[in-house]
Motif scaffolding. Structure first.
Motif, PDB file in Angstrom:
ATOM      1  N   SER A 140       0.829  -1.212   0.000  1.00 37.56           N
ATOM      2  CA  SER A 140       0.000   0.000   0.000  1.00 37.56           C
ATOM      3  C   SER A 140       0.859   1.255   0.000  1.00 37.56           C
ATOM      4  O   SER A 140       0.518   2.250  -0.646  1.00 37.56           O
ATOM      5  N   LEU A 141       1.973   1.211   0.721  1.00 33.30           N
ATOM      6  CA  LEU A 141       2.859   2.371   0.772  1.00 33.30           C
ATOM      7  C   LEU A 141       3.477   2.669  -0.592  1.00 33.30           C
ATOM      8  O   LEU A 141       3.604   3.835  -0.995  1.00 33.30           O
ATOM      9  N   LEU A 142       3.849   1.634  -1.340  1.00 28.43           N
ATOM     10  CA  LEU A 142       4.601   1.814  -2.580  1.00 28.43           C
ATOM     11  C   LEU A 142       3.727   1.996  -3.809  1.00 28.43           C
ATOM     12  O   LEU A 142       4.253   2.318  -4.878  1.00 28.43           O
ATOM     13  N   GLU A 143       2.427   1.798  -3.690  1.00 30.20           N
ATOM     14  CA  GLU A 143       1.598   1.798  -4.894  1.00 30.20           C
ATOM     15  C   GLU A 143       1.488   3.182  -5.547  1.00 30.20           C
ATOM     16  O   GLU A 143       1.107   3.275  -6.716  1.00 30.20           O
ATOM     17  N   THR A 144       1.865   4.258  -4.827  1.00 27.83           N
ATOM     18  CA  THR A 144       1.826   5.596  -5.439  1.00 27.83           C
ATOM     19  C   THR A 144       3.121   5.944  -6.156  1.00 27.83           C
ATOM     20  O   THR A 144       3.212   7.017  -6.762  1.00 27.83           O
ATOM     21  N   HIS A 145       4.131   5.081  -6.079  1.00 33.19           N
ATOM     22  CA  HIS A 145       5.355   5.305  -6.856  1.00 33.19           C
ATOM     23  C   HIS A 145       5.144   4.651  -8.216  1.00 33.19           C
ATOM     24  O   HIS A 145       5.041   3.435  -8.315  1.00 33.19           O
ATOM     25  N   VAL A 146       5.063   5.458  -9.268  1.00 31.28           N
ATOM     26  CA  VAL A 146       4.603   4.958 -10.556  1.00 31.28           C
ATOM     27  C   VAL A 146       5.579   5.338 -11.667  1.00 31.28           C
ATOM     28  O   VAL A 146       6.490   6.143 -11.493  1.00 31.28           O
TER      29      VAL A 146
ATOM     30  N   LEU B 139       9.174   8.443 -17.770  1.00 31.82           N
ATOM     31  CA  LEU B 139      10.021   8.567 -16.588  1.00 31.82           C
ATOM     32  C   LEU B 139       9.307   8.018 -15.363  1.00 31.82           C
ATOM     33  O   LEU B 139       8.097   7.752 -15.398  1.00 31.82           O
ATOM     34  N   SER B 140      10.079   7.861 -14.287  1.00 30.72           N
ATOM     35  CA  SER B 140       9.530   7.400 -13.012  1.00 30.72           C
ATOM     36  C   SER B 140       9.246   8.597 -12.129  1.00 30.72           C
ATOM     37  O   SER B 140       9.996   9.584 -12.127  1.00 30.72           O
ATOM     38  N   SER B 141       8.158   8.517 -11.357  1.00 28.45           N
ATOM     39  CA  SER B 141       7.866   9.593 -10.412  1.00 28.45           C
ATOM     40  C   SER B 141       8.902   9.581  -9.290  1.00 28.45           C
ATOM     41  O   SER B 141       9.545   8.563  -9.019  1.00 28.45           O
ATOM     42  N   LYS B 142       9.082  10.724  -8.663  1.00 29.50           N
ATOM     43  CA  LYS B 142      10.044  10.837  -7.572  1.00 29.50           C
ATOM     44  C   LYS B 142       9.476  10.158  -6.325  1.00 29.50           C
ATOM     45  O   LYS B 142       8.368  10.476  -5.895  1.00 29.50           O
ATOM     46  N   PRO B 143      10.217   9.201  -5.732  1.00 30.26           N
ATOM     47  CA  PRO B 143       9.676   8.535  -4.539  1.00 30.26           C
ATOM     48  C   PRO B 143       9.527   9.505  -3.377  1.00 30.26           C
ATOM     49  O   PRO B 143      10.336  10.419  -3.197  1.00 30.26           O
ATOM     50  N   GLU B 144       8.496   9.311  -2.601  1.00 30.78           N
ATOM     51  CA  GLU B 144       8.284  10.129  -1.424  1.00 30.78           C
ATOM     52  C   GLU B 144       9.263   9.726  -0.323  1.00 30.78           C
ATOM     53  O   GLU B 144       9.959   8.715  -0.425  1.00 30.78           O
ATOM     54  N   LYS B 145       9.295  10.518   0.735  1.00 30.45           N
ATOM     55  CA  LYS B 145      10.301  10.335   1.774  1.00 30.45           C
ATOM     56  C   LYS B 145      10.245   8.939   2.390  1.00 30.45           C
ATOM     57  O   LYS B 145      11.269   8.261   2.535  1.00 30.45           O
ATOM     58  N   GLU B 146       9.044   8.487   2.738  1.00 32.20           N
ATOM     59  CA  GLU B 146       8.914   7.174   3.370  1.00 32.20           C
ATOM     60  C   GLU B 146       9.220   6.052   2.382  1.00 32.20           C
ATOM     61  O   GLU B 146       9.792   5.022   2.750  1.00 32.20           O
ATOM     62  N   GLN B 147       8.854   6.246   1.135  1.00 35.47           N
ATOM     63  CA  GLN B 147       9.181   5.250   0.117  1.00 35.47           C
ATOM     64  C   GLN B 147      10.690   5.145  -0.080  1.00 35.47           C
ATOM     65  O   GLN B 147      11.238   4.042  -0.174  1.00 35.47           O
ATOM     66  N   LYS B 148      11.356   6.289  -0.146  1.00 39.21           N
ATOM     67  CA  LYS B 148      12.808   6.274  -0.321  1.00 39.21           C
ATOM     68  C   LYS B 148      13.503   5.613   0.860  1.00 39.21           C
ATOM     69  O   LYS B 148      14.487   4.875   0.699  1.00 39.21           O
ATOM     70  N   ALA B 149      12.999   5.850   2.073  1.00 39.32           N
ATOM     71  CA  ALA B 149      13.583   5.212   3.255  1.00 39.32           C
ATOM     72  C   ALA B 149      13.462   3.694   3.171  1.00 39.32           C
ATOM     73  O   ALA B 149      14.390   2.957   3.548  1.00 39.32           O
ATOM     74  N   LEU B 150      12.322   3.217   2.669  1.00 35.48           N
ATOM     75  CA  LEU B 150      12.141   1.779   2.515  1.00 35.48           C
ATOM     76  C   LEU B 150      13.090   1.220   1.452  1.00 35.48           C
ATOM     77  O   LEU B 150      13.698   0.156   1.635  1.00 35.48           O
ATOM     78  N   TYR B 151      13.238   1.921   0.329  1.00 33.57           N
ATOM     79  CA  TYR B 151      14.167   1.473  -0.710  1.00 33.57           C
ATOM     80  C   TYR B 151      15.594   1.408  -0.165  1.00 33.57           C
ATOM     81  O   TYR B 151      16.340   0.470  -0.468  1.00 33.57           O
ATOM     82  N   ASP B 152      15.982   2.401   0.628  1.00 35.74           N
ATOM     83  CA  ASP B 152      17.326   2.384   1.209  1.00 35.74           C
ATOM     84  C   ASP B 152      17.499   1.210   2.160  1.00 35.74           C
ATOM     85  O   ASP B 152      18.571   0.586   2.212  1.00 35.74           O
ATOM     86  N   ARG B 153      16.444   0.898   2.900  1.00 36.85           N
ATOM     87  CA  ARG B 153      16.513  -0.213   3.851  1.00 36.85           C
ATOM     88  C   ARG B 153      16.687  -1.549   3.132  1.00 36.85           C
ATOM     89  O   ARG B 153      17.371  -2.447   3.618  1.00 36.85           O
TER      90      ARG B 153
END
Length: 661
Positions: free
Chosen positions: A597-603, A622-636
């Motif tokens: 649910s968190l990642l479904e807005t990254h398109v 192009l890809s949309s810019k990930p939001e702050k919480e999404q980017k934190a999850l990708y980094d994790r």
């Protein structure tokens, strides 16, 4: 329409002077500068470096206007002087980028020669596809190295990509194979990640690749057991075994697996199919098997032990797996006396909750459990999760652990209370109808009604004694029909009464209590309890399979297609387990459904605009810019976007032939 936060106010030529600190010599150069309006106010920006110009100020103004007209593709009404035309041509040919601090640079000017310009009014977006969940699932697929197994099995590159798409589709958009095909072709950016033109594959290819995955099931499960053991090593080997069933849509008359039975989903109106699953103590599937829907759970254990032995023999050469027998943890429904004897005979350590209500054998011990048992809280921050434990002396190579759980007790008491209230309410309602009935009620009718109530609440009815009183029917009048030969006049219901049995109090004292039996006699009480509670991992697996991974319902009418459908869900659970386990290692306890649910807005999307001068359409994928919480999850999870920006220019007529949605 004015571009937000940035538009050009005017252009001019600025004289720049620089001094050599060693020689003191001053150097003069000229620059074409534009003043732009930004969100922080007006700012000057260098567009072109012109070198040194020996021109009067009024001529510099003419040069600035000529450069501005040429950059914006405007035609002057008056011809330029030859020397001005030469300077303009030379400056645009060099097309110098503007200097940036820190060595960075960007293209100069609002429109260098040949650069596309689009009108803000014409901007549109289209072809929006989900990207975030696909990136995480794709990385999990690569970590598990599934492609190497498929390559050895003869899968072509396109077949391997389609196999990944089918499994990832079950993880992200759970459903049937047909719904997976629709998701892949119209809703997901996974085809852009994998390539091979997957967005145009036919639906039959999805069914075929699922069948091929089922054909290499044993190879895949063996390889995945090695990979997960390598990524998440453990000194112990504990297998949790359980069995569930799910329902099929339709009659499924040609499906040999479809059988009527007791549905765990309350869908006994449908034919069923069973799935047995062996999961290790970290939650990773070790082996799966599909059975008929009416299979008896206890009778499946011998075949399961055979399959475990065969799989461990295949993995014997791997140093990742210990040579000792694995501990088998079973649910109450499988732990029959015969099965426990079978486990001991084959040398498998085990840990089970006794099938019979063994807690009734220790009413006195449970009565004083809070004063005499050992208190154990696995999570000190949540005292309600604690339990009272009492380990009995070993006997015949096994040991019993008495457990009293406060949370389980509260839950069972609430359930019992609600059932008891409904049971007594229905009996009371039946008595009121009997007392106020205008016509006499047959004793047999009353008995049937009471029987139905007891069937609805069997766990409570056994603790109540219900008494039915009858009276003889009055003598038949002369007008009434005489009874048939051999028949006696029917009894009539007189009244109904009930009373609570002493066993109800015993039930209250043992509510929330259970007994664990294990062959690990050397473990402390807390160790035995912790070992048994790992069974929640297989329960969580079935819950995920049914809610997050599209296990149900099954629409297939052949046994092989049914097996393939269930196996795809099991493969998807491998990805889910890998993702959640890595998150737990990073102290992130969120479930896959929350992550999805968190990642479904990254398109991934297409932005298009029209050049007002040429009419050409410029599209940027192009890809949309990930939001702050999404980017934190990708980094994790160390996930990176594998897609790239793509720019396409279309002729003017494309706006009518292929409009952007």
């Amino acid at each position: 329409m004015i571009e937000p936060f940035r538009y050009t106010l005017f252009m001019f030529i600025r004289t720049a002077k620089t001094k050599n600190p060693k020689t003191g010599k001053v150097y003069v150069s000229h620059q074409l500068v534009e003043t732009v309006q930004t969100e922080k106010g007006p700012r000057n920006r260098v567009l072109l470096y012109l070198g040194r110009l020996d021109l009067p100020k009024d001529v510099l103004k003419v040069l600035a206007q000529a450069l501005e007209d040429r950059l914006n593709h405007r035609t002057s009404l008056f011809p330029l002087a030859p020397e001005i035309e030469a300077i303009v041509t030379d400056a645009l040919a060099k097309n110098q980028p503007e200097a940036r601090k820190g060595g960075r640079s960007r293209k100069s000017g609002p429109r260098p020669t040949g650069a596309p310009v689009v009108s803000c009014d014409s901007l549109e977006t289209g072809k929006v596809r989900s990207l975030g969940p696909e990136m995480v699932a794709h990385q999990a697929w690569q970590r598990l190295d599934v492609d190497s197994v498929l390559l050895a099995a003869g899968f072509s590159p396109k077949e391997r990509a389609l196999a990944e798409a089918v499994v990832v589709g079950r993880l992200i958009a759970p459903g049937s194979e047909l719904s997976t095909h629709r998701w892949l072709s119209a809703r997901s950016a996974l085809p852009e990640i994998l390539g091979h033109g997957l967005e145009t594959v036919g639906k039959d290819a999805v069914y075929v690749v699922a069948d091929r995955l089922w054909a290499v099931k044993d190879r895949l499960e063996t390889a995945l057991a090695k990979v997960t053991r390598d990524h998440f090593p453990s000194d112990s080997l504990v297998f949790l075994y359980d069995l569930t069933n799910t329902y099929l849509e339709g009659m499924a008359q040609g499906n040999e697996l479809a059988r009527r039975g007791q549905s765990k989903e309350k869908r006994s109106d449908c034919p069923l199919v069973s799935l047995s699953l062996i999961v290790d103590d970290r939650g990773f599937p070790f082996q799966s098997h599909v059975d008929a829907g009416n299979v008896s759970e206890p009778e499946t254990l011998p075949a399961v032990l055979d399959r475990i032995g065969t799989r461990l023999s295949e993995l014997a050469k791997s140093a990742l797996f210990p040579l000792s027998r694995p501990t088998i943890v079973l649910d109450r429904g499988i732990a029959t006396k015969a099965n426990l004897a079978l486990l001991r005979k084959r040398g498998f350590p085990y840990c089970v909750v006794e099938r019979r209500s063994a807690e009734k054998d220790f009413p006195d011990l449970f009565k004083t459990a809070r004063e005499t048992f050992e208190w154990f809280a696995p999570d000190p921050g949540r005292p309600e999760s604690g339990v009272y434990l009492h380990k009995l002396p070993p006997q015949d190579g096994t040991v019993s652990l008495l457990v009293l759980s406060e949370s389980r007790r509260a839950k069972e008491e609430a359930i019992d209370r609600r059932r008891e209230e409904r049971f007594l309410e229905e009996l009371a309602a039946l008595r009121r109808r009997l007392e106020t009935a205008k016509r006499s009620v047959s004793f047999e009718v009353l008995a049937r009604r009471v029987g139905r109530i007891e069937e609805r609440y069997p766990s409570i009815a056994r603790h109540y004694a219900v008494t039915l009183h009858s009276r003889p029917a009055p003598e038949a009048s002369g007008k009434s029909r005489a009874p048939k030969p051999g028949k006696t006049s029917a009894l009539l219901a007189d009244r109904i009464a009930w009373e609570k049995k002493p066993s109800r109090e015993v039930r209250t004292e043992t509510t929330g209590a259970y007994v664990i039996e294990t062959t690990h006699t050397d473990l402390p009480a807390s160790g035995i309890w912790s070992l048994y509670t790992t069974l929640t991992r297989v329960e969580a697996a079935f819950r995920s399979l049914k809610t997050d991974l599209g296990l149900r319902p099954v629409f297939h009418h052949t046994a092989d297609r049914t097996r393939a459908h269930l196996f795809v869900s099991v493969l998807a659970y491998h990805l889910l387990a890998d993702i959640e386990c890595r998150l737990r290692e990073a102290n992130d306890t969120r479930s896959w459904s929350t992550i999805r649910s968190l990642l479904e807005t990254h398109v991934r999307l297409t932005v298009s605009g029209t050049d007002p001068h040429t009419g050409r359409i410029h599209e940027t994928r192009l890809s949309s810019k990930p939001e702050k919480e999404q980017k934190a999850l990708y980094d994790r999870l160390t996930v990176k976007d594998p897609t790239r920006r793509k720019i396409t220019t279309l002729p003017p007529e494309a706006s009518l032939e292929n409009p952007v949605a």
